[in-house]
Design a protein around this motif. Structure first.
Motif, PDB file in Angstrom:
ATOM      1  N   SER A 167       0.859  -1.221  -0.027  1.00  0.00           N
ATOM      2  CA  SER A 167      -0.003  -0.155   0.110  1.00  0.00           C
ATOM      3  C   SER A 167       0.727   1.415   0.165  1.00  0.00           C
ATOM      4  N   GLY A 168       0.309   2.280  -0.741  1.00  0.00           N
ATOM      5  CA  GLY A 168       1.085   3.807  -0.634  1.00  0.00           C
ATOM      6  C   GLY A 168       1.254   4.009  -2.145  1.00  0.00           C
ATOM      7  N   THR A 169       1.005   5.312  -2.297  1.00  0.00           N
ATOM      8  CA  THR A 169       1.292   5.787  -3.451  1.00  0.00           C
ATOM      9  C   THR A 169       2.865   5.979  -4.189  1.00  0.00           C
ATOM     10  N   LEU A 170       3.123   5.476  -5.186  1.00  0.00           N
ATOM     11  CA  LEU A 170       4.536   5.239  -5.716  1.00  0.00           C
ATOM     12  C   LEU A 170       5.188   6.831  -6.226  1.00  0.00           C
ATOM     13  N   SER A 171       6.345   7.014  -6.191  1.00  0.00           N
ATOM     14  CA  SER A 171       6.671   8.229  -6.744  1.00  0.00           C
ATOM     15  C   SER A 171       7.206   7.674  -7.996  1.00  0.00           C
ATOM     16  N   PRO A 172       6.928   8.230  -9.327  1.00  0.00           N
ATOM     17  CA  PRO A 172       7.376   7.993 -10.648  1.00  0.00           C
ATOM     18  C   PRO A 172       8.873   8.561 -10.807  1.00  0.00           C
ATOM     19  N   ALA A 173       8.972   9.634 -10.056  1.00  0.00           N
ATOM     20  CA  ALA A 173      10.545  10.100 -10.099  1.00  0.00           C
ATOM     21  C   ALA A 173      11.600   9.226  -9.551  1.00  0.00           C
ATOM     22  N   LEU A 174      11.287   8.882  -8.332  1.00  0.00           N
ATOM     23  CA  LEU A 174      11.906   7.767  -7.469  1.00  0.00           C
ATOM     24  C   LEU A 174      12.307   6.455  -8.597  1.00  0.00           C
ATOM     25  N   CYS A 175      11.061   5.997  -8.986  1.00  0.00           N
ATOM     26  CA  CYS A 175      11.094   4.793  -9.708  1.00  0.00           C
ATOM     27  C   CYS A 175      12.079   5.085 -10.853  1.00  0.00           C
ATOM     28  N   ALA A 176      11.771   6.245 -11.579  1.00  0.00           N
ATOM     29  CA  ALA A 176      12.637   6.321 -12.687  1.00  0.00           C
ATOM     30  C   ALA A 176      14.036   6.309 -12.476  1.00  0.00           C
ATOM     31  N   GLY A 177      14.465   7.042 -11.653  1.00  0.00           N
ATOM     32  CA  GLY A 177      16.017   7.354 -10.901  1.00  0.00           C
ATOM     33  C   GLY A 177      16.448   5.888 -10.360  1.00  0.00           C
ATOM     34  N   PHE A 178      15.577   5.092 -10.082  1.00  0.00           N
ATOM     35  CA  PHE A 178      15.999   3.495  -9.770  1.00  0.00           C
ATOM     36  C   PHE A 178      16.306   2.626 -10.901  1.00  0.00           C
ATOM     37  N   GLY A 179      15.176   2.819 -11.653  1.00  0.00           N
ATOM     38  CA  GLY A 179      15.314   2.118 -13.189  1.00  0.00           C
ATOM     39  C   GLY A 179      16.518   2.384 -13.939  1.00  0.00           C
ATOM     40  N   ALA A 180      16.785   3.741 -14.081  1.00  0.00           N
ATOM     41  CA  ALA A 180      17.795   4.335 -14.962  1.00  0.00           C
ATOM     42  C   ALA A 180      19.307   3.525 -14.322  1.00  0.00           C
ATOM     43  N   ALA A 181      19.295   3.834 -12.610  1.00  0.00           N
ATOM     44  CA  ALA A 181      20.648   3.406 -11.934  1.00  0.00           C
ATOM     45  C   ALA A 181      20.859   1.895 -12.328  1.00  0.00           C
ATOM     46  N   ALA A 182      19.654   1.224 -12.208  1.00  0.00           N
ATOM     47  CA  ALA A 182      19.884  -0.240 -12.271  1.00  0.00           C
ATOM     48  C   ALA A 182      20.140  -0.776 -13.901  1.00  0.00           C
ATOM     49  N   ARG A 183      19.654   0.031 -14.738  1.00  0.00           N
ATOM     50  CA  ARG A 183      20.202  -0.231 -16.234  1.00  0.00           C
ATOM     51  C   ARG A 183      21.598   0.116 -16.362  1.00  0.00           C
ATOM     52  N   LEU A 184      22.173   1.204 -15.912  1.00  0.00           N
ATOM     53  CA  LEU A 184      23.488   1.507 -15.754  1.00  0.00           C
ATOM     54  C   LEU A 184      24.561   0.809 -15.041  1.00  0.00           C
ATOM     55  N   MET A 185      23.781   0.272 -13.956  1.00  0.00           N
ATOM     56  CA  MET A 185      24.633  -0.490 -13.322  1.00  0.00           C
ATOM     57  C   MET A 185      25.138  -1.858 -13.931  1.00  0.00           C
ATOM     58  N   PHE A 186      23.977  -2.465 -14.640  1.00  0.00           N
ATOM     59  CA  PHE A 186      24.362  -3.755 -15.552  1.00  0.00           C
ATOM     60  C   PHE A 186      25.130  -3.306 -16.561  1.00  0.00           C
ATOM     61  N   GLU A 187      24.801  -2.206 -17.328  1.00  0.00           N
ATOM     62  CA  GLU A 187      25.823  -1.769 -18.458  1.00  0.00           C
ATOM     63  C   GLU A 187      27.248  -1.506 -18.154  1.00  0.00           C
ATOM     64  N   MET A 188      27.528  -0.912 -17.047  1.00  0.00           N
ATOM     65  CA  MET A 188      28.913  -0.589 -16.642  1.00  0.00           C
ATOM     66  C   MET A 188      29.517  -1.609 -15.690  1.00  0.00           C
ATOM     67  N   ARG A 189      28.815  -2.937 -15.523  1.00  0.00           N
ATOM     68  CA  ARG A 189      29.273  -3.922 -14.535  1.00  0.00           C
ATOM     69  C   ARG A 189      30.728  -4.012 -14.760  1.00  0.00           C
ATOM     70  N   ASP A 190      31.292  -4.558 -15.715  1.00  0.00           N
ATOM     71  CA  ASP A 190      32.478  -4.996 -16.115  1.00  0.00           C
ATOM     72  C   ASP A 190      33.345  -3.702 -15.836  1.00  0.00           C
ATOM     73  N   THR A 191      33.178  -2.342 -16.319  1.00  0.00           N
ATOM     74  CA  THR A 191      33.953  -1.620 -16.258  1.00  0.00           C
ATOM     75  C   THR A 191      34.197  -0.975 -14.694  1.00  0.00           C
ATOM     76  N   ASP A 192      32.809  -1.035 -14.074  1.00  0.00           N
ATOM     77  CA  ASP A 192      32.765  -1.138 -12.659  1.00  0.00           C
ATOM     78  C   ASP A 192      33.825  -1.828 -11.596  1.00  0.00           C
ATOM     79  N   ALA A 193      33.885  -3.015 -12.094  1.00  0.00           N
ATOM     80  CA  ALA A 193      34.602  -4.065 -11.463  1.00  0.00           C
ATOM     81  C   ALA A 193      36.097  -3.732 -11.579  1.00  0.00           C
ATOM     82  N   ALA A 194      36.301  -3.381 -12.804  1.00  0.00           N
ATOM     83  CA  ALA A 194      37.753  -3.258 -12.952  1.00  0.00           C
ATOM     84  C   ALA A 194      37.982  -1.940 -12.292  1.00  0.00           C
ATOM     85  N   THR A 195      37.354  -0.879 -12.426  1.00  0.00           N
ATOM     86  CA  THR A 195      37.726   0.229 -11.465  1.00  0.00           C
ATOM     87  C   THR A 195      37.799  -0.076  -9.975  1.00  0.00           C
ATOM     88  N   VAL A 196      37.246  -0.834  -9.465  1.00  0.00           N
ATOM     89  CA  VAL A 196      36.982  -1.187  -7.978  1.00  0.00           C
ATOM     90  C   VAL A 196      38.339  -1.894  -7.760  1.00  0.00           C
TER      91      VAL A 196
END
Length: 362
Positions: A222-251
């Motif tokens: 229950s509760g009203t979702l924030s489209p802004a927060l959802c959109a930000g989460f989705g964009a971060a998730a997509r980027l996280m997996f697109e950059m997974r190998d690059t991020d791992a090498a950086t770390v």
């Protein structure tokens, strides 16, 4: 300011901010409304949901929550039967299971070894038929060790129990083992916004509601979702997996640069089974409060952010066998996508020099 506290939160990715801006600025419809603007908002939520769910390989449902704390509470309080968990879990798990004890639910808290890892034989002895839920963290938020989640999930299923994985620190960085039944994740640990998380639930698993009042979201949350927060989460998730190998090498590059400059410091937790973006170290006699005061322009941690005001030493460090005094000589350095090697090397040099200065002054 040099930011080295990535376990507490990560910087917001520019791509996540850009995805959020239209919904913050001029697209204000309620995603649960049936009119055209509402349907448009709902479509944005569903695109984000698909991006967040991609880590789970199909099947199951993702319900957005206010954060991982709500997701973990829901998973624990929404199930029934005895609980088995670990001594090094996040407060969102340990405090919730303590509340369940007060309500008459049986809880077993398993110890860990000096490396921070659970003994699977001890787990096998504790996870017996009749157990309702086993809960364990994939990557520890304080010391970065990686628990044998797949093996624990198999023990849970053999006993007829559900398995809950707190994947907040591992999501997008460490593969989430397939046997999990419930998985909690958070946006702000993957370069997304604060104030939103999610609970993934395997098909066929049913949870009692944690919140009442409309059941608008998936799985009846229950509760009203924030489209802004959802959109930000989705964009971060997509980027996280697109950059997974690059991020791992950086770390990995950052880890090598940091550890080779820390002679005389002790690593807390396992050396091999750990995420290398988390460096939890101690030095005998170190005055951490003084160190942080001397280095006000370097953001690092003396423990988890959620417990920073408690005055207690880390329960995780005590669980791996450190005395209260030794636990208080530990610091946590976290880094990731936006950390430059040069700034990390400079910060490590200053930390070491300040610690050396304490010994000279003593």
């Amino acid at each position: 300011m040099t930011y080295l506290d990535y376990q507490a939160t990560t910087p917001l990715a520019p791509e996540a901010l850009e995805a959020m801006l239209p919904w913050l600025r001029d697209q204000h419809a309620n995603p649960h409304s049936p009119h055209a603007p509402g349907r448009k908002a709902k479509a944005a939520v569903e695109v984000a949901r698909a991006a967040v769910a991609a880590a789970f390989g199909g099947g199951g449902q993702v319900a957005f929550t206010s954060g991982a704390t709500e997701a973990l509470n829901w998973a624990i309080q929404g199930t029934s039967g005895p609980i088995v968990t670990l001594a090094t879990e996040h407060a969102a798990v340990l405090d919730t299971v303590a509340a369940m004890v007060a309500q008459g639910r049986s809880v077993t808290v398993l110890p860990v070894g000096a490396d921070g890892l659970v003994d699977l034989e001890a787990a096998r002895a504790a996870i017996v038929p009749g157990t309702g839920l086993v809960a364990a963290m994939l990557v520890n938020n304080e010391i970065g060790v990686i628990q044998p989640i797949a093996a624990l999930a198999e023990l849970a299923h053999a006993a007829g129990a559900l398995f809950l994985c707190d994947a907040v620190q591992g999501y997008g960085r460490v593969s989430i083992p397939s046997p999990c039944d419930l998985v909690a994740v958070s946006a702000h640990k993957i370069y997304g916004p604060k104030g939103i998380g999610a609970l993934w639930v395997r098909d066929g698993v049913r949870l009692a509601p944690l919140l009442y009042g409309g059941g608008q979201e998936a799985l009846g949350r229950s509760g009203t979702l924030s489209p802004a927060l959802c959109a930000g989460f989705g964009a971060a998730a997509r980027l996280m997996f697109e950059m997974r190998d690059t991020d791992a090498a950086t770390v990995e590059a950052l880890w090598r640069s940091a550890t080779e400059r820390l002679s005389g410091w002790h690593l807390n937790g396992a050396l091999d089974r750990r995420y290398h973006g988390n460096l939890n170290i101690r030095r005998d006699g170190l005055d951490v409060a003084r160190l942080m005061s001397d280095l006000r322009d370097v953001a690092f941690s003396a423990g988890s952010a959620c417990a920073s005001g408690s005055g207690r030493s880390s329960h995780v460090l005590r669980a791996i066998g450190l005395s209260d005094g030794a636990a208080r000589t530990s610091i946590r350095i976290g880094f990731g996508r936006y950390t430059r090697v040069s700034e990390l090397v400079d910060a490590i040099g200053r930390i070491v020099a300040a610690a050396d200065g304490q010994r000279i002054a003593a």
